[in-house]
Design a protein around this motif. Structure first.
Motif, PDB file in Angstrom:
ATOM      1  N   UNK A 154       0.822  -1.213   0.000  1.00  0.00           N
ATOM      2  CA  UNK A 154       0.000   0.000   0.000  1.00  0.00           C
ATOM      3  C   UNK A 154       0.852   1.258   0.000  1.00  0.00           C
ATOM      4  N   UNK A 155       2.019   1.222   0.642  1.00  0.00           N
ATOM      5  CA  UNK A 155       2.863   2.402   0.731  1.00  0.00           C
ATOM      6  C   UNK A 155       3.620   2.716  -0.536  1.00  0.00           C
ATOM      7  N   UNK A 156       3.631   1.778  -1.483  1.00  0.00           N
ATOM      8  CA  UNK A 156       4.341   2.015  -2.743  1.00  0.00           C
ATOM      9  C   UNK A 156       3.651   3.114  -3.533  1.00  0.00           C
ATOM     10  N   UNK A 171     -12.293  13.976   1.127  1.00  0.00           N
ATOM     11  CA  UNK A 171     -13.334  13.513   0.209  1.00  0.00           C
ATOM     12  C   UNK A 171     -12.732  12.671  -0.916  1.00  0.00           C
ATOM     13  N   UNK A 172     -11.548  13.061  -1.375  1.00  0.00           N
ATOM     14  CA  UNK A 172     -10.847  12.262  -2.379  1.00  0.00           C
ATOM     15  C   UNK A 172     -10.447  10.910  -1.804  1.00  0.00           C
ATOM     16  N   UNK A 173      -9.974  10.915  -0.558  1.00  0.00           N
ATOM     17  CA  UNK A 173      -9.612   9.663   0.102  1.00  0.00           C
ATOM     18  C   UNK A 173     -10.820   8.748   0.224  1.00  0.00           C
ATOM     19  N   UNK A 174     -11.988   9.347   0.547  1.00  0.00           N
ATOM     20  CA  UNK A 174     -13.204   8.541   0.680  1.00  0.00           C
ATOM     21  C   UNK A 174     -13.571   7.888  -0.654  1.00  0.00           C
ATOM     22  N   UNK A 175     -13.402   8.628  -1.761  1.00  0.00           N
ATOM     23  CA  UNK A 175     -13.679   8.056  -3.070  1.00  0.00           C
ATOM     24  C   UNK A 175     -12.738   6.918  -3.397  1.00  0.00           C
ATOM     25  N   UNK A 176     -11.460   7.107  -3.113  1.00  0.00           N
ATOM     26  CA  UNK A 176     -10.480   6.049  -3.356  1.00  0.00           C
ATOM     27  C   UNK A 176     -10.767   4.819  -2.507  1.00  0.00           C
ATOM     28  N   UNK A 177     -11.106   5.046  -1.232  1.00  0.00           N
ATOM     29  CA  UNK A 177     -11.376   3.921  -0.350  1.00  0.00           C
ATOM     30  C   UNK A 177     -12.636   3.172  -0.778  1.00  0.00           C
ATOM     31  N   UNK A 178     -13.641   3.913  -1.249  1.00  0.00           N
ATOM     32  CA  UNK A 178     -14.856   3.261  -1.751  1.00  0.00           C
ATOM     33  C   UNK A 178     -14.521   2.357  -2.929  1.00  0.00           C
ATOM     34  N   UNK A 179     -13.657   2.842  -3.823  1.00  0.00           N
ATOM     35  CA  UNK A 179     -13.243   2.035  -4.967  1.00  0.00           C
ATOM     36  C   UNK A 179     -12.507   0.783  -4.506  1.00  0.00           C
ATOM     37  N   UNK A 216      -1.760   5.399   5.050  1.00  0.00           N
ATOM     38  CA  UNK A 216      -0.876   5.878   3.983  1.00  0.00           C
ATOM     39  C   UNK A 216      -1.490   7.087   3.276  1.00  0.00           C
ATOM     40  N   UNK A 217      -2.807   7.095   3.071  1.00  0.00           N
ATOM     41  CA  UNK A 217      -3.458   8.264   2.473  1.00  0.00           C
ATOM     42  C   UNK A 217      -3.171   9.515   3.301  1.00  0.00           C
TER      43      UNK A 217
END
Length: 206
Positions: free
Chosen positions: A17-19, A41-49, A162-163
């Motif tokens: 994940x850290x890469x 909000x961007x992190x939430x979108x990435x995590x949802x994906x 990491x996010x």
């Protein structure tokens, strides 16, 4: 699940994940342009994906993609095209004379979430990755869904950590990017990286 298997999984996910990759680059860029708070909000979108891909893998989609090269190829092409589009957009992004610490842009939370979701979904390899990784840490003699919940929850915590690290790094970098010349250089560098990620994804074997 067995504790020794869980620790092995934690180590593997922490390193993977850290890469630096499209997701981490996206978080850092959004933090620079919008500030670390709105980058959530961007992190939430990435995590949802990520969650959608992990659950899809658990439901057998990973095996389907491995068995259907044409379907996987179509998803891979669409994901690569999206990353390349992000790269072109970053390359052409406007610059500002305002100090970055005071001049964050104010995109709508929904737009930030959607961009994160699209970036996260642009790489179907996460589905196959989960399909290949999860079986290594699942004990057939123990409840499947409970073990899966532990693996997914662990992934979310590590990925979220990491996010946060990349977002805070973006805040520090924002101060350095105050001169327009540096902003333009950064935009073109990140744009090139996104285009490169898209090209690598397109060229990768299924």
């Amino acid at each position: 699940m067995a504790m020794h298997l869980w620790w092995l999984y934690v180590t593997a996910v922490f390193l993977i994940a850290g890469t630096p990759g499209p997701n981490m680059l996206h978080v850092m860029v959004q933090s620079i342009h919008h500030g670390p708070r709105r980058a959530v909000f961007s992190m939430a979108g990435l995590m949802s994906a990520n969650l959608l891909c992990l659950l899809a893998s658990a439901m057998g989609l990973g095996a389907l993609l491995q068995a259907s090269p044409r379907l996987y190829g179509a998803l891979r092409f669409a994901g690569a095209a999206y990353l390349i589009w992000l790269g072109i957009k970053a390359w052409r992004a406007p610059v500002s004379d305002a100090p970055k610490a005071e001049g964050f842009t104010r995109s709508r939370p929904g737009a930030l979430y959607a961009a994160g979701l699209g970036t996260g979904l642009s790489n179907p390899k996460l589905i196959v990755f989960a399909a290949a990784l999860f079986p290594q840490f699942l004990d057939p003699s123990r409840p499947f869904w409970l073990q899966l919940a532990i693996l997914v929850a662990t992934f979310v915590v590590i990925e979220g950590g990491w996010y946060t690290a990349y977002a805070l790094g973006g805040r520090s970098l924002a101060r350095w990017l105050a001169p327009p010349r540096r902003q333009r250089l950064f935009n073109r560098a990140t744009g090139s990286l996104f285009i490169g990620f898209g090209g690598l994804l397109l060229a990768a074997r299924a």
